[in-house]
Design a protein around this motif. Structure first.
Motif, PDB file in Angstrom:
ATOM      1  N   PHE A   1      14.196   7.571  -0.264  1.00  0.00           N
ATOM      2  CA  PHE A   1      13.944   7.319   1.157  1.00  0.00           C
ATOM      3  C   PHE A   1      13.884   5.813   1.393  1.00  0.00           C
ATOM      4  CE2 PHE A   1       9.735   7.690  -0.791  1.00  0.00           C
ATOM      5  CZ  PHE A   1       9.045   6.604  -0.259  1.00  0.00           C
ATOM      6  N   VAL A   2      13.991   5.407   2.653  1.00  0.00           N
ATOM      7  CA  VAL A   2      13.973   3.994   3.029  1.00  0.00           C
ATOM      8  C   VAL A   2      12.526   3.571   3.286  1.00  0.00           C
ATOM      9  CG1 VAL A   2      14.791   2.255   4.658  1.00  0.00           C
ATOM     10  CG2 VAL A   2      16.259   4.200   4.063  1.00  0.00           C
ATOM     11  N   SER A   3      12.070   2.554   2.580  1.00  0.00           N
ATOM     12  CA  SER A   3      10.702   2.057   2.751  1.00  0.00           C
ATOM     13  C   SER A   3      10.618   1.135   3.974  1.00  0.00           C
ATOM     14  CB  SER A   3      10.267   1.293   1.500  1.00  0.00           C
ATOM     15  OG  SER A   3      10.175   2.136   0.379  1.00  0.00           O
ATOM     16  N   GLY A   4       9.396   0.690   4.256  1.00  0.00           N
ATOM     17  CA  GLY A   4       9.190  -0.311   5.293  1.00  0.00           C
ATOM     18  C   GLY A   4       8.611   0.251   6.571  1.00  0.00           C
ATOM     19  N   HIS A   5       7.389  -0.175   6.927  1.00  0.00           N
ATOM     20  CA  HIS A   5       6.776   0.321   8.162  1.00  0.00           C
ATOM     21  C   HIS A   5       6.249  -0.798   9.050  1.00  0.00           C
ATOM     22  CE1 HIS A   5       3.422   0.394   5.146  1.00  0.00           C
ATOM     23  NE2 HIS A   5       2.820  -0.240   6.125  1.00  0.00           N
TER      24      HIS A   5
ATOM     25  N   LEU B   1       0.825  -1.195   0.000  1.00  0.00           N
ATOM     26  CA  LEU B   1       0.000   0.000   0.000  1.00  0.00           C
ATOM     27  C   LEU B   1       0.863   1.250   0.000  1.00  0.00           C
ATOM     28  CD1 LEU B   1      -2.916  -1.136   2.309  1.00  0.00           C
ATOM     29  CD2 LEU B   1      -2.922  -0.972  -0.155  1.00  0.00           C
ATOM     30  N   ILE B   2       0.499   2.252   0.794  1.00  0.00           N
ATOM     31  CA  ILE B   2       1.024   3.601   0.616  1.00  0.00           C
ATOM     32  C   ILE B   2       2.533   3.663   0.604  1.00  0.00           C
ATOM     33  CG2 ILE B   2       1.093   5.897   1.646  1.00  0.00           C
ATOM     34  CD1 ILE B   2      -1.736   5.441   2.618  1.00  0.00           C
ATOM     35  N   SER B   3       3.212   3.091   1.599  1.00  0.00           N
ATOM     36  CA  SER B   3       4.639   3.364   1.733  1.00  0.00           C
ATOM     37  C   SER B   3       5.508   2.481   0.851  1.00  0.00           C
ATOM     38  CB  SER B   3       5.075   3.213   3.187  1.00  0.00           C
ATOM     39  OG  SER B   3       5.063   1.862   3.558  1.00  0.00           O
ATOM     40  N   ASP B   4       4.956   1.469   0.205  1.00  0.00           N
ATOM     41  CA  ASP B   4       5.771   0.538  -0.567  1.00  0.00           C
ATOM     42  C   ASP B   4       5.351   0.460  -2.043  1.00  0.00           C
ATOM     43  OD1 ASP B   4       7.255  -0.141   1.713  1.00  0.00           O
ATOM     44  OD2 ASP B   4       5.802  -1.643   2.302  1.00  0.00           O
ATOM     45  N   LEU B   5       4.169  -0.056  -2.300  1.00  0.00           N
ATOM     46  CA  LEU B   5       3.797  -0.323  -3.687  1.00  0.00           C
ATOM     47  C   LEU B   5       3.430   0.944  -4.452  1.00  0.00           C
ATOM     48  CD1 LEU B   5       3.553  -2.614  -5.658  1.00  0.00           C
ATOM     49  CD2 LEU B   5       1.191  -2.960  -4.958  1.00  0.00           C
ATOM     50  N   HIS B   6       2.787   1.896  -3.818  1.00  0.00           N
ATOM     51  CA  HIS B   6       2.407   3.110  -4.545  1.00  0.00           C
ATOM     52  C   HIS B   6       3.615   3.895  -5.074  1.00  0.00           C
ATOM     53  CE1 HIS B   6      -2.037   3.473  -3.050  1.00  0.00           C
ATOM     54  NE2 HIS B   6      -1.799   2.396  -3.737  1.00  0.00           N
ATOM     55  N   PRO B   7       4.658   4.126  -4.271  1.00  0.00           N
ATOM     56  CA  PRO B   7       5.841   4.775  -4.855  1.00  0.00           C
ATOM     57  C   PRO B   7       6.486   3.926  -5.945  1.00  0.00           C
ATOM     58  CG  PRO B   7       5.900   4.924  -2.470  1.00  0.00           C
ATOM     59  CD  PRO B   7       4.789   3.982  -2.815  1.00  0.00           C
ATOM     60  N   TYR B   8       6.463   2.616  -5.766  1.00  0.00           N
ATOM     61  CA  TYR B   8       7.039   1.713  -6.764  1.00  0.00           C
ATOM     62  C   TYR B   8       6.318   1.850  -8.105  1.00  0.00           C
ATOM     63  CZ  TYR B   8       8.147  -2.760  -9.047  1.00  0.00           C
ATOM     64  OH  TYR B   8       8.526  -3.732  -9.941  1.00  0.00           O
ATOM     65  N   ARG B   9       5.012   2.014  -8.054  1.00  0.00           N
ATOM     66  CA  ARG B   9       4.223   2.154  -9.280  1.00  0.00           C
ATOM     67  C   ARG B   9       4.222   3.584  -9.824  1.00  0.00           C
ATOM     68  NH1 ARG B   9      -1.189  -1.310  -7.533  1.00  0.00           N
ATOM     69  NH2 ARG B   9      -0.405  -3.380  -8.127  1.00  0.00           N
ATOM     70  N   GLY B  10       4.760   4.515  -9.043  1.00  0.00           N
ATOM     71  CA  GLY B  10       4.762   5.898  -9.476  1.00  0.00           C
ATOM     72  C   GLY B  10       3.510   6.654  -9.119  1.00  0.00           C
ATOM     73  N   HIS B  11       2.655   6.088  -8.236  1.00  0.00           N
ATOM     74  CA  HIS B  11       1.410   6.743  -7.847  1.00  0.00           C
ATOM     75  C   HIS B  11       1.615   7.753  -6.725  1.00  0.00           C
ATOM     76  CE1 HIS B  11      -0.874   2.958  -9.415  1.00  0.00           C
ATOM     77  NE2 HIS B  11      -0.352   3.693 -10.376  1.00  0.00           N
ATOM     78  N   GLN B  12       2.749   7.679  -6.058  1.00  0.00           N
ATOM     79  CA  GLN B  12       3.062   8.617  -4.989  1.00  0.00           C
ATOM     80  C   GLN B  12       4.374   9.308  -5.334  1.00  0.00           C
ATOM     81  OE1 GLN B  12       3.167   6.908  -1.062  1.00  0.00           O
ATOM     82  NE2 GLN B  12       4.353   8.596  -0.225  1.00  0.00           N
ATOM     83  N   GLN B  13       4.328  10.618  -5.451  1.00  0.00           N
ATOM     84  CA  GLN B  13       5.497  11.358  -5.888  1.00  0.00           C
ATOM     85  C   GLN B  13       6.417  11.675  -4.711  1.00  0.00           C
ATOM     86  OE1 GLN B  13       6.008  11.818  -9.202  1.00  0.00           O
ATOM     87  NE2 GLN B  13       4.126  10.629  -9.387  1.00  0.00           N
ATOM     88  N   PHE B  14       7.718  11.643  -4.968  1.00  0.00           N
ATOM     89  CA  PHE B  14       8.698  12.056  -3.971  1.00  0.00           C
ATOM     90  C   PHE B  14       9.911  12.615  -4.703  1.00  0.00           C
ATOM     91  CE2 PHE B  14       9.179   7.570  -4.935  1.00  0.00           C
ATOM     92  CZ  PHE B  14      10.535   7.401  -5.137  1.00  0.00           C
ATOM     93  N   ASN B  15      10.634  13.516  -4.031  1.00  0.00           N
ATOM     94  CA  ASN B  15      11.757  14.207  -4.662  1.00  0.00           C
ATOM     95  C   ASN B  15      13.111  13.602  -4.318  1.00  0.00           C
ATOM     96  OD1 ASN B  15      10.028  16.159  -5.860  1.00  0.00           O
ATOM     97  ND2 ASN B  15       9.939  17.272  -3.909  1.00  0.00           N
TER      98      ASN B  15
END
Length: 359
Positions: free
Chosen positions: A37-41, A20-34
């Protein structure tokens, strides 16, 4: 961010990967970041460093761990920081803690690493030595891979179910004063049988086994993935309906359109997904929607009870089916290859929960 005197340093034993939010969404490009960062919660670990706030003489009005936590203790961290000192934490709403941060984001580095720093650690963490023996033969022994589920997905699954069962739309089914001569049928559908959906399923089975006799509970699991449906049947131990009826309660972990389509005229859809649905569609079925982050720290005791009663179907080989071991002796290239392969397989639905072992 809180004063670093309230922080501690944790050696990560195991970390889970969530889609979900902190792992797969950034991987798919659905969550933008500049910045990277280290994933995993979701993680458990051993304490290897403590801030100055941790001492036997710490103020008595602060959480107990500030006085009792010590180097070497094994702990689990819910996926968000919670101080256990603000008004929100005091009323059991730790997801809205005034000091909250989500692990594994650009705001707070996560646990897909060998070490992690935990802010407000005296309130955020739970000391596992107090609730689970480290000896496999002991009555209160719970394996690490099961304890990991308490960081997020088991409390989240339980939260989805319990929030729905308390909703006013279901008061006629859940009324404890209703006559036992009037049987009631609660048809519960879980749409999406990924890791969170499966934890919701186990929570529903646990509820069904304790339901009053006048309330009949029927559970159905819906997912287009054959392997996920098979896993759900194995984990539910014959509690899934063979021919489910039309649900009056739908818990959605997939797409909102599927959930709305199967809901009864007086049902309820409870989900954390976006809803591209017209208001009249909801009005015509008396559909109620619920959104919000799970207060995992506040629900820990209830989630642990579910875990203890159902640990035979939770853990490696059931909910967790992929273990990625990355040795410190391995090259960065080899570790990178393993992680990318795990992300690819999860994204394609080829595996369930992924566990990372960095030692």
């Amino acid at each position: 961010m809180s004063s670093q005197t309230d922080w501690h340093l944790l050696e990560v034993i195991w970390s889970l990967w969530k889609g979900l939010i902190s792992d797969l969404h950034p991987y798919r490009g659905h969550q933008q970041f500049n910045e990277p960062f280290v994933s995993g919660h979701e993680f458990i670990g051993h304490v290897v460093g403590l801030g100055k706030s941790f001492a036997p003489e710490a103020p008595s009005n602060r959480p107990q761990l500030y006085r009792t936590l010590k180097i070497g203790d094994k702990v689990v961290a819910p996926f968000t920081v919670s101080c256990q000192e603000c008004e929100f934490c005091a009323v059991g709403f730790s997801s809205r803690c005034t000091s909250t941060h989500l692990f594994g984001t650009s705001d707070l580095p996560g646990a897909q690493s060998q070490f992690i720093r935990v802010p407000k650690a005296g309130g955020t963490l739970i000391k596992l030595d107090d609730i689970s023996s480290s000896s496999p033969g002991a009555d209160n022994f719970v394996p690490n891979e099961c304890l990991l589920l308490l960081a997020d997905i088991l409390p989240t699954g339980f939260h989805a179910l319990s929030s729905a069962l308390r909703h006013p739309n279901l008061k006629h089914w859940m009324d404890p004063t209703a006559s036992s001569q009037t049987p009631r049928m609660l048809n519960l559908a879980i749409v999406g049988l990924g890791p969170v959906g499966l934890c919701t399923l186990i929570s529903a089975v646990d509820f069904m086994r304790q339901a009053p006799p006048q309330l009949k509970v029927e559970i159905s699991g819906i997912d287009p993935n054959d392997e996920r449906r098979d896993k759900a049947r194995r984990m539910a131990e014959s509690c899934l309906a063979a021919t489910p009826g039309q649900p009056n309660l739908t818990l959605e972990f997939a797409t909102p359109e599927e959930s709305l389509e199967i809901s009864r005229k007086k049902g309820g859809v409870h989900t954390a997904a976006s809803f591209p649905i017209k208001p009249f569609q909801l009005y015509s079925k008396n559909v109620a929607m619920s959104f919000g982050r799970c207060p995992a720290r506040s629900l820990f005791d209830e989630a642990f009870g579910i875990l203890k009663r159902n640990q035979n179907v939770l853990g490696i080989g059931t909910l967790v089916d992929t273990v990625i071991r990355i040795s410190p002796e391995e090259s960065l290239e080899e570790g990178d290859r393993k992680v990318k392969e795990a992300y690819r397989k999860f994204d394609e639905g080829a595996c369930g929960k992924v566990l990372f072992d960095f030692w």
